[in-house]
Write an enzyme that holds these catalytic residues in place. Structure first.
Site, PDB file in Angstrom:
ATOM      1  N   GLU A 101      79.703  -9.430  33.592  1.00  0.00           N
ATOM      2  CA  GLU A 101      80.670  -9.903  32.331  1.00  0.00           C
ATOM      3  C   GLU A 101      80.516 -10.979  31.944  1.00  0.00           C
ATOM      4  O   GLU A 101      80.382 -11.654  31.918  1.00  0.00           O
ATOM      5  CB  GLU A 101      82.164  -9.908  33.199  1.00  0.00           C
TER       6      GLU A 101
ATOM      7  N   ARG B   7      86.515  -6.913  42.015  1.00  0.00           N
ATOM      8  CA  ARG B   7      85.257  -7.391  41.652  1.00  0.00           C
ATOM      9  C   ARG B   7      84.291  -6.311  42.131  1.00  0.00           C
ATOM     10  O   ARG B   7      84.157  -5.855  43.115  1.00  0.00           O
ATOM     11  CB  ARG B   7      85.034  -8.600  42.562  1.00  0.00           C
TER      12      ARG B   7
ATOM     13  N   HIS C 120      87.893  -6.241  31.974  1.00  0.00           N
ATOM     14  CA  HIS C 120      88.475  -6.691  33.004  1.00  0.00           C
ATOM     15  C   HIS C 120      89.816  -6.840  32.082  1.00  0.00           C
ATOM     16  O   HIS C 120      89.642  -8.483  31.777  1.00  0.00           O
ATOM     17  CB  HIS C 120      87.681  -7.955  33.262  1.00  0.00           C
TER      18      HIS C 120
END
Length: 321
Positions: A265, A236, A285
């Site tokens: 994001e 993260r 991601h």
């Protein structure tokens, strides 16, 4: 039940074998990403069971209060994006299998791909070739280098095994019980966090983002890294102090970064500093985004929907009364 699935970008879920678990339920799937409360409230007004794909959409009190029909939220893994207290207050059951016994091999494999890409300059070499040029520069061999793993959990242990297979010296920094386990597994443990950052040629983060770990990697930590080192983050972005990684890369310590996660994001700003730096390899991601991983995750998620519909909810994370 009226089941709604959010953020299925490529309309993948209906193609999975496990999707058959929802036969008999009315399923609505949204393929775009929306965070606007007004739009979400309208889309979800008749929803009884909400299926989330990891942390793509935040479910906060302002939205929860406008969904009187919602009875269940089903997802997998951690849930910092869900206001659990508000859900509990409004009688919404939140189910999430934390899969504590198995790592995400998809994420581990992507981590190793990013390491290789950064050390061998794979994206940059491809761009050079496509531009009509030949070799851009020289890369770095992994064998004999020091792999530092920050956090020795499920994925961290998998990465340690990859490092050993590639002939790397593997060292760990983590909480005391994890450091003891790493030693028992035959890996090195540094005497301090400072030594860990100073001596790692590849430093990969594998720590869960919770209140206690947010911003745990500081600019001072990064400044200790070698100018030839690469910082890898598939966990993260919030583990690193805001702005610290960009500043560190501009100062040349570490010399490179390979990231799959961002402070915001989905990241759609092509002028984001991380994307503009030539010493960064970045992916959107996709650590867990493989068909195999989706089958594993959504088997759990759909099982939770079925269990709730039958009156026997499983993997409930609401506080018990």
């Amino acid at each position: 039940m009226n089941v709604t699935i959010l953020d299925d970008y490529f309309d993948t879920l209906r193609t999975l074998d496990c999707f058959q678990k929802l036969v008999g339920h009315k399923v609505t799937i949204w393929n775009d990403h929306v965070q606007d409360v007004e739009v979400l409230a309208d889309r979800l007004k008749d929803t009884e069971a909400l299926v989330l794909i990891r942390e793509r959409t935040a479910i906060r009190a302002a939205l929860i209060e406008r969904l009187p029909k919602l009875k269940l939220i089903s997802q997998r893994s951690v849930f910092p994006h869900i206001d659990i207290n508000s859900c509990t207050t409004h009688g919404i059951v939140v189910c999430s299998n934390l899969h504590a016994d198995t790592p995400s091999y998809a994420t581990a494999e992507l981590t190793w791909g990013l390491i290789l890409s950064a050390m061998r300059q794979i994206p940059q070499q491809m761009a050079s070739l496509r531009a009509g040029n030949w070799q851009l520069g020289i890369g770095t061999t992994l064998r004999g280098k020091t792999l530092g793993i920050f956090g020795y959990g499920r994925i961290g242990r998998a990465i340690a095994g990859y490092g050993r297979a590639f002939g790397m010296k593997v060292q760990i920094w983590a909480r005391e019980p994890s450091r003891e386990q790493a030693l028992a597994d035959g890996y090195l443990v540094t005497q301090s966090k400072a030594e860990f950052f100073e001596t790692s040629d590849v430093l990969s983060l594998h720590v869960r983002l919770v209140a206690a770990t947010r911003g745990m990697i500081t600019g001072d930590d990064l400044a200790r890294m070698k100018p030839t080192a690469v910082l890898v983050n598939t966990s993260r972005a919030g583990l690193i102090s805001p702005g610290a990684l960009v500043a560190a890369l501009k100062h040349g310590r570490p010399g490179m970064a390979a990231v799959d996660v961002f402070e915001e994001e989905p990241l759609r700003d092509s002028t984001d500093p991380l994307l503009l730096l030539p010493n960064v390899v970045a992916t959107p991601h996709i650590g867990y985004v493989t068909r195999d991983e989706y089958e594993l995750q959504f088997t759990d998620i759909f099982d939770q929907v079925v269990a709730y519909a039958s009156g026997n909810p499983i993997n409930v994370v609401n506080p018990s009364k």
